[in-house]
Scaffold this motif. Structure first.
Motif, PDB file in Angstrom:
ATOM      1  N   VAL A  79     -39.224  82.800 107.165  1.00 36.04           N
ATOM      2  CA  VAL A  79     -40.060  82.827 108.392  1.00 36.04           C
ATOM      3  C   VAL A  79     -39.372  82.233 110.231  1.00 36.04           C
ATOM      4  O   VAL A  79     -38.831  81.137 109.619  1.00 36.04           O
ATOM      5  N   PHE A  80     -40.141  83.058 110.751  1.00 34.04           N
ATOM      6  CA  PHE A  80     -39.047  82.003 112.286  1.00 34.04           C
ATOM      7  C   PHE A  80     -40.098  80.814 112.427  1.00 34.04           C
ATOM      8  O   PHE A  80     -41.012  80.707 111.724  1.00 34.04           O
ATOM      9  N   ARG A  81     -39.422  80.296 113.439  1.00 31.69           N
ATOM     10  CA  ARG A  81     -39.728  79.000 113.709  1.00 31.69           C
ATOM     11  C   ARG A  81     -40.857  79.212 114.884  1.00 31.69           C
ATOM     12  O   ARG A  81     -41.211  79.745 115.400  1.00 31.69           O
ATOM     13  N   ASP A  82     -42.624  78.470 114.259  1.00 32.47           N
ATOM     14  CA  ASP A  82     -43.597  78.343 115.334  1.00 32.47           C
ATOM     15  C   ASP A  82     -44.232  79.495 114.838  1.00 32.47           C
ATOM     16  O   ASP A  82     -44.707  80.400 116.003  1.00 32.47           O
ATOM     17  N   LEU A  92     -31.011  76.308  99.681  1.00 29.07           N
ATOM     18  CA  LEU A  92     -30.224  75.644  99.837  1.00 29.07           C
ATOM     19  C   LEU A  92     -30.617  74.710 100.452  1.00 29.07           C
ATOM     20  O   LEU A  92     -30.791  73.412 100.197  1.00 29.07           O
ATOM     21  N   GLN A  93     -32.460  74.714 100.485  1.00 22.70           N
ATOM     22  CA  GLN A  93     -33.095  73.709 101.599  1.00 22.70           C
ATOM     23  C   GLN A  93     -33.774  72.945 100.316  1.00 22.70           C
ATOM     24  O   GLN A  93     -33.935  71.698 100.386  1.00 22.70           O
ATOM     25  N   ARG A  94     -33.951  73.087  99.298  1.00 25.92           N
ATOM     26  CA  ARG A  94     -34.465  72.222  97.979  1.00 25.92           C
ATOM     27  C   ARG A  94     -33.159  71.666  97.711  1.00 25.92           C
ATOM     28  O   ARG A  94     -33.462  70.295  97.320  1.00 25.92           O
ATOM     29  N   HIS A  95     -31.663  71.698  98.271  1.00 30.83           N
ATOM     30  CA  HIS A  95     -31.051  71.256  97.940  1.00 30.83           C
ATOM     31  C   HIS A  95     -30.549  70.216  98.569  1.00 30.83           C
ATOM     32  O   HIS A  95     -29.322  69.344  98.334  1.00 30.83           O
ATOM     33  N   GLY A  96     -31.105  69.977  99.737  1.00 29.05           N
ATOM     34  CA  GLY A  96     -30.824  69.146 100.927  1.00 29.05           C
ATOM     35  C   GLY A  96     -29.403  70.063 101.510  1.00 29.05           C
ATOM     36  O   GLY A  96     -29.095  68.978 102.656  1.00 29.05           O
ATOM     37  N   LYS A 140     -34.970  73.564 107.821  1.00 34.11           N
ATOM     38  CA  LYS A 140     -35.104  74.210 108.336  1.00 34.11           C
ATOM     39  C   LYS A 140     -35.658  74.068 110.259  1.00 34.11           C
ATOM     40  O   LYS A 140     -35.468  74.663 110.992  1.00 34.11           O
ATOM     41  N   ARG A 141     -36.580  73.003 110.012  1.00 37.35           N
ATOM     42  CA  ARG A 141     -37.008  72.996 111.030  1.00 37.35           C
ATOM     43  C   ARG A 141     -36.198  72.496 112.476  1.00 37.35           C
ATOM     44  O   ARG A 141     -36.405  72.310 113.687  1.00 37.35           O
ATOM     45  N   ILE A 142     -34.994  71.826 111.987  1.00 36.03           N
ATOM     46  CA  ILE A 142     -33.595  71.770 113.064  1.00 36.03           C
ATOM     47  C   ILE A 142     -32.431  72.455 112.847  1.00 36.03           C
ATOM     48  O   ILE A 142     -32.232  72.730 114.334  1.00 36.03           O
ATOM     49  N   THR A 143     -31.783  73.223 111.773  1.00 37.10           N
ATOM     50  CA  THR A 143     -31.124  74.648 111.748  1.00 37.10           C
ATOM     51  C   THR A 143     -31.593  75.068 111.276  1.00 37.10           C
ATOM     52  O   THR A 143     -31.710  75.391 110.054  1.00 37.10           O
ATOM     53  N   ARG A 144     -31.136  77.076 111.669  1.00 35.66           N
ATOM     54  CA  ARG A 144     -30.823  78.197 111.503  1.00 35.66           C
ATOM     55  C   ARG A 144     -30.597  77.895 110.314  1.00 35.66           C
ATOM     56  O   ARG A 144     -29.252  77.295 110.295  1.00 35.66           O
ATOM     57  N   SER A 145     -30.920  78.828 109.032  1.00 37.76           N
ATOM     58  CA  SER A 145     -29.633  79.089 107.827  1.00 37.76           C
ATOM     59  C   SER A 145     -28.284  79.620 108.067  1.00 37.76           C
ATOM     60  O   SER A 145     -27.333  79.464 108.065  1.00 37.76           O
ATOM     61  N   THR A 146     -28.890  80.897 109.195  1.00 40.38           N
ATOM     62  CA  THR A 146     -27.071  81.864 110.350  1.00 40.38           C
ATOM     63  C   THR A 146     -26.586  80.606 110.593  1.00 40.38           C
ATOM     64  O   THR A 146     -25.078  80.689 110.389  1.00 40.38           O
ATOM     65  N   ALA A 183     -23.114  79.786 109.174  1.00 39.67           N
ATOM     66  CA  ALA A 183     -21.666  80.019 110.325  1.00 39.67           C
ATOM     67  C   ALA A 183     -20.378  79.211 109.885  1.00 39.67           C
ATOM     68  O   ALA A 183     -19.292  79.295 110.575  1.00 39.67           O
ATOM     69  N   ARG A 184     -20.751  77.770 109.387  1.00 44.03           N
ATOM     70  CA  ARG A 184     -20.083  76.929 109.542  1.00 44.03           C
ATOM     71  C   ARG A 184     -19.277  77.479 108.009  1.00 44.03           C
ATOM     72  O   ARG A 184     -17.624  76.423 108.734  1.00 44.03           O
ATOM     73  N   HIS A 185     -19.195  78.345 107.769  1.00 44.83           N
ATOM     74  CA  HIS A 185     -18.227  78.413 106.327  1.00 44.83           C
ATOM     75  C   HIS A 185     -18.109  79.748 106.507  1.00 44.83           C
ATOM     76  O   HIS A 185     -17.894  80.919 105.377  1.00 44.83           O
ATOM     77  N   ALA A 186     -17.475  80.453 107.590  1.00 50.42           N
ATOM     78  CA  ALA A 186     -17.846  81.568 107.737  1.00 50.42           C
ATOM     79  C   ALA A 186     -15.975  82.075 107.371  1.00 50.42           C
ATOM     80  O   ALA A 186     -15.676  83.500 106.371  1.00 50.42           O
TER      81      ALA A 186
END
Length: 375
Positions: free
Chosen positions: A134-137, A232-236, A240-246, A250-253
């Motif tokens: 779900v999107f932030r805010d 991925l969030q549960r494994h740290g 999601k409050r700081i970084t979007r999943s996409t 994208a760091r590992h494109a």
């Protein structure tokens, strides 16, 4: 909210509309729970509609039938039309039918302007989504936001068995095919991460190897993004409050591919050529006598195409514009190639229609016996 006036049905219940973005909200249990919660609150879900790609809607047909849902496939255009169709219907339902309680089943921020406008018109608007997507805010745009926990969707690792000979049922056709796909596929929730595969992890960046260890199903086939992100969030891996999943992925494109490019819903692992060379080739599926032979590479590609449409019976026709999603989910590499070229490469098994002019449909001529289902 509770003090808002709302249109009433014949039994005094509030008329409510549940509008589902099936490209974003597609977990069968979550859809059922969302409908039940809205029905309990309003007393009646008078309108239940689902929007999305044709193959996705078809995959969830048992859910739609159970909930009495009308489905609206995307128009046969290059651009996704899900959002526009849902928005247009919401406005029409308010002004033509007087509905003032809406639930939008999607975590997509594209629906935030719709929610704001409906609230300005005096409507109560809910959001149903899955945890982690779900999107932030979102709480600022909806009267209520409810997120359902996403199960860990990890296909059970098995070695595909050869396909049994087809035994026609009393009504004709393949007796097993319908039973195998009448309900959405079942998945097993992993109790703990599986151990890493040394063959794959050797030479991979540490974080990429840890992602594959957390979601081992990525080594086998593309996975639904809405199911991968909570893991991925549960494994740290990210917050999601700081970084979007996409943005994180994208760091590992070079190793992970998101598709489609606009509003991605699938995540696939792409092993570098050096690792692909290290993996021994699987033997091509055996082809029964009397069936035209193909090369090992073509045999594997044909197997993946047919596995993506397990219920496709010979001498039946499908729309080309409705096939891309299931092909991608089945691991078929489409790229920028038009779909008619993909099927046209196997004239012994597929026939493009019409015979002249642009191809719009494809007919399955026959299924090779002895193929292993790669589902």
């Amino acid at each position: 909210m509770s003090g808002m006036s709302a249109s009433l049905g014949a039994n005094g219940a509030r008329q409510a509309a549940l509008l589902i973005d099936a490209d974003n909200f597609s977990d069968p249990q979550a859809i059922d729970a969302a409908w039940a919660e809205l029905n309990a609150y309003a007393g009646r879900v008078s309108v239940c509609r689902a929007y999305g790609a044709g193959p996705r809607l078809e995959w969830l047909q048992s859910v739609w039938r159970y909930l009495g849902t009308r489905t609206f496939p995307n128009l046969p255009l290059q651009k996704n039309t899900t959002d526009a169709a849902l928005i247009a219907d919401a406005v029409a339902l308010h002004f033509q039918q007087g509905i003032r309680l809406f639930a939008i089943a999607s975590g997509d921020a594209d629906f935030a302007p719709l929610a704001v406008r409906l609230r300005e018109w005096g409507c109560e608007v809910w959001c149903f989504s899955m945890e982690g997507i779900v999107f932030r805010d979102a709480d600022a745009y909806y009267d209520r936001v409810k997120c359902f926990p996403a199960p860990v969707f990890t296909p059970v690792p098995v070695t595909p068995a050869p396909l049994r000979p087809v035994v026609p049922s009393a009504r004709g056709g393949n007796a097993d095919a319908g039973a195998a796909t009448a309900e959405p596929p079942a998945y097993r929730a992993a109790a703990a991460p599986l151990s890493a595969s040394p063959m794959f992890d050797a030479g991979l960046p540490d974080e990429v190897a840890r992602i594959l260890n957390a979601v081992p199903g990525l080594r086998e086939r593309p996975q639904q993004l809405c199911h991968v992100v909570p893991v991925l969030q549960r494994h740290g891996f990210f917050d999601k409050r700081i970084t979007r999943s996409t943005a994180f992925l994208a760091r590992h494109a070079a190793y992970f591919e998101l598709s489609p490019a606009h509003k991605p819903t699938l995540l696939a692992f792409r092993a570098p050529p050096s690792l692909q060379d290290a993996v021994p080739d699987e033997p091509a599926p055996a082809i029964a006598a009397g069936v035209a032979s193909v090369s090992p590479e073509d045999a594997q590609a044909l197997q993946r195409i047919l596995a993506a449409f397990a219920t496709w019976l010979p001498d039946t026709v499908r729309q080309l514009s409705m096939m891309d999603t299931l092909l991608q989910e089945g691991g078929v590499q489409i790229g920028s190639k038009p779909l008619h070229e993909l099927f046209g490469a196997y004239p012994d098994y597929f026939k493009l229609l019409p015979a002249t002019g642009p191809a719009m449909k494809v007919r399955l001529l026959k299924k090779p016996e002895g193929f292993a289902l790669a589902c």
